[in-house]
Design an enzyme around this catalytic site. Structure first.
Site, PDB file in Angstrom:
ATOM      1  N   ASP A   1      25.215  10.734  40.685  1.00 55.11           N
ATOM      2  CA  ASP A   1      23.913  10.418  40.110  1.00 55.11           C
ATOM      3  C   ASP A   1      23.719   8.914  39.959  1.00 55.11           C
ATOM      4  O   ASP A   1      22.698   8.370  40.339  1.00 55.11           O
ATOM      5  CB  ASP A   1      23.721  11.142  38.756  1.00 55.11           C
ATOM      6  CG  ASP A   1      24.897  10.954  37.790  1.00 55.11           C
ATOM      7  OD1 ASP A   1      25.875  10.249  38.136  1.00 55.11           O
ATOM      8  OD2 ASP A   1      24.852  11.517  36.686  1.00 55.11           O
TER       9      ASP A   1
ATOM     10  N   ASP B   1      27.361   2.950  37.682  1.00 55.52           N
ATOM     11  CA  ASP B   1      27.205   2.117  36.481  1.00 55.52           C
ATOM     12  C   ASP B   1      28.307   1.056  36.538  1.00 55.52           C
ATOM     13  O   ASP B   1      28.141   0.029  37.183  1.00 55.52           O
ATOM     14  CB  ASP B   1      27.265   3.056  35.275  1.00 55.52           C
ATOM     15  CG  ASP B   1      27.182   2.355  33.926  1.00 55.52           C
ATOM     16  OD1 ASP B   1      26.776   1.192  33.887  1.00 55.52           O
ATOM     17  OD2 ASP B   1      27.522   2.980  32.910  1.00 55.52           O
TER      18      ASP B   1
ATOM     19  N   PHE C   1      20.167   3.455  29.027  1.00 53.76           N
ATOM     20  CA  PHE C   1      20.722   4.799  29.160  1.00 53.76           C
ATOM     21  C   PHE C   1      19.603   5.758  29.566  1.00 53.76           C
ATOM     22  O   PHE C   1      18.632   5.920  28.841  1.00 53.76           O
ATOM     23  CB  PHE C   1      21.386   5.254  27.860  1.00 53.76           C
ATOM     24  CG  PHE C   1      22.215   6.483  28.052  1.00 53.76           C
ATOM     25  CD1 PHE C   1      23.517   6.404  28.535  1.00 53.76           C
ATOM     26  CD2 PHE C   1      21.681   7.741  27.784  1.00 53.76           C
ATOM     27  CE1 PHE C   1      24.270   7.552  28.750  1.00 53.76           C
ATOM     28  CE2 PHE C   1      22.438   8.890  27.991  1.00 53.76           C
ATOM     29  CZ  PHE C   1      23.736   8.793  28.474  1.00 53.76           C
TER      30      PHE C   1
HETATM   31  P1  5GP Z   1      30.598   4.622  36.010  1.00 55.93           P
HETATM   32  O1  5GP Z   1      31.979   5.168  36.156  1.00 55.93           O
HETATM   33  O2  5GP Z   1      30.001   4.121  37.292  1.00 55.93           O
HETATM   34  O3  5GP Z   1      30.516   3.603  34.912  1.00 55.93           O
HETATM   35  O4  5GP Z   1      29.705   5.773  35.445  1.00 55.93           O
HETATM   36  C1  5GP Z   1      29.291   6.780  36.230  1.00 55.93           C
HETATM   37  C2  5GP Z   1      29.044   8.033  35.432  1.00 55.93           C
HETATM   38  O5  5GP Z   1      28.682   7.777  34.064  1.00 55.93           O
HETATM   39  C3  5GP Z   1      27.875   8.719  36.058  1.00 55.93           C
HETATM   40  O6  5GP Z   1      28.305   9.664  37.005  1.00 55.93           O
HETATM   41  C4  5GP Z   1      27.164   9.348  34.877  1.00 55.93           C
HETATM   42  O7  5GP Z   1      27.683  10.642  34.696  1.00 55.93           O
HETATM   43  C5  5GP Z   1      27.532   8.489  33.697  1.00 55.93           C
HETATM   44  N1  5GP Z   1      26.457   7.520  33.376  1.00 55.93           N
HETATM   45  C6  5GP Z   1      26.433   6.192  33.593  1.00 55.93           C
HETATM   46  N2  5GP Z   1      25.280   5.628  33.162  1.00 55.93           N
HETATM   47  C7  5GP Z   1      24.555   6.645  32.654  1.00 55.93           C
HETATM   48  C8  5GP Z   1      23.232   6.708  32.064  1.00 55.93           C
HETATM   49  O8  5GP Z   1      22.461   5.754  31.917  1.00 55.93           O
HETATM   50  N3  5GP Z   1      22.831   7.959  31.661  1.00 55.93           N
HETATM   51  C9  5GP Z   1      23.598   9.065  31.806  1.00 55.93           C
HETATM   52  N4  5GP Z   1      23.092  10.215  31.374  1.00 55.93           N
HETATM   53  N5  5GP Z   1      24.829   9.038  32.368  1.00 55.93           N
HETATM   54  C10 5GP Z   1      25.292   7.839  32.782  1.00 55.93           C
HETATM   55 MG    MG Z   2      28.834  11.622  36.444  1.00 48.49          MG
END
Ligand code: 5GP
Ligand code: MG
Length: 175
Positions: free
Chosen positions: A92, A95, A144
């Site tokens: 999705d 981040d 978020f």
């Molecule tokens: P990363 O490992 O890239 O920091 O985070 C990825 C995961 O964190 C995504 O697959 C998602 O599930 C969750 N995530 C990151 N940012 C958001 C956000 O703004 N909203 C939501 N609902 N989930 C997020």
């Molecule tokens: Mg995820």
């Protein structure tokens, strides 16, 4: 909630990403691996726009508790056999990038013949890794977001649009 991307915008972005993926792979068979749970809505929409012979599998990860980043866990038990396959990992949102980085490493160990990744969203300026997914539908600000598969404590995944979660929404959800 403040709507960031409505249904039309989401559909157009996913359509354009599908066009790029179709162009990249042509008629070559492809194995999609979706990162659960956030990618389910994107997967459902995206795979119906892809034209090559397609296998669809999933891998499960989780890291957020509420809006706080936590420790990442990966459960690959349900994953398809991907040895020697062209694999496209779907998530999705990119981040920090740590989730896709770790899942990518896990999949590489299984010996795919190629591996790329596609995400609906990239959160601007939050990355802790030095690479980006091959396909990105939208860049968004560091807020978020929920909807279109993304949750806040497992709620809101079914919203057909993408919205910024505001303090008042958090109070209502947590109540
Ligand atoms: P990363 O490992 O890239 O920091 O985070 C990825 C995961 O964190 C995504 O697959 C998602 O599930 C969750 N995530 C990151 N940012 C958001 C956000 O703004 N909203 C939501 N609902 N989930 C997020
Ligand atoms: Mg995820």
């Amino acid at each position: 909630m403040k709507i960031l991307l409505d249904e039309k915008a989401l559909n157009d972005g996913v359509q354009e990403m599908a066009r790029q993926i179709n162009e990249t792979y042509g008629n070559q068979p492809l194995t999609i691996v979706g990162v659960l749970t956030g990618s389910v809505v994107l997967m459902a929409d995206l795979i119906r726009k892809l034209k090559m012979p397609l296998r669809v599998g999933v891998v499960q990860t989780s890291s957020y508790k509420g809006t706080e980043r936590g420790t990442l866990t990966i459960n690959a038990e349900m994953m398809l056999d991907i040895t020697g396959q062209d694999v496209l990992l779907i998530d999705d949102i990119f981040d920090t990038g740590n989730t896709l980085q770790e899942v990518t490493q896990r999949i590489k160990d299984l010996g795919p013949s190629s591996l790329r990744s596609a995400v609906l969203l990239l959160k601007t300026g939050c990355q802790q890794v030095d690479w980006r997914p091959d396909f990105i539908a939208f860049d968004i600000p560091d807020e978020f977001v929920v909807g279109y598969g993304l949750d806040y404590n497992d709620v809101y995944r079914n919203l057909p649009y993408l919205a910024v979660l505001e303090p008042a929404d958090i109070a209502t959800t947590d109540a």
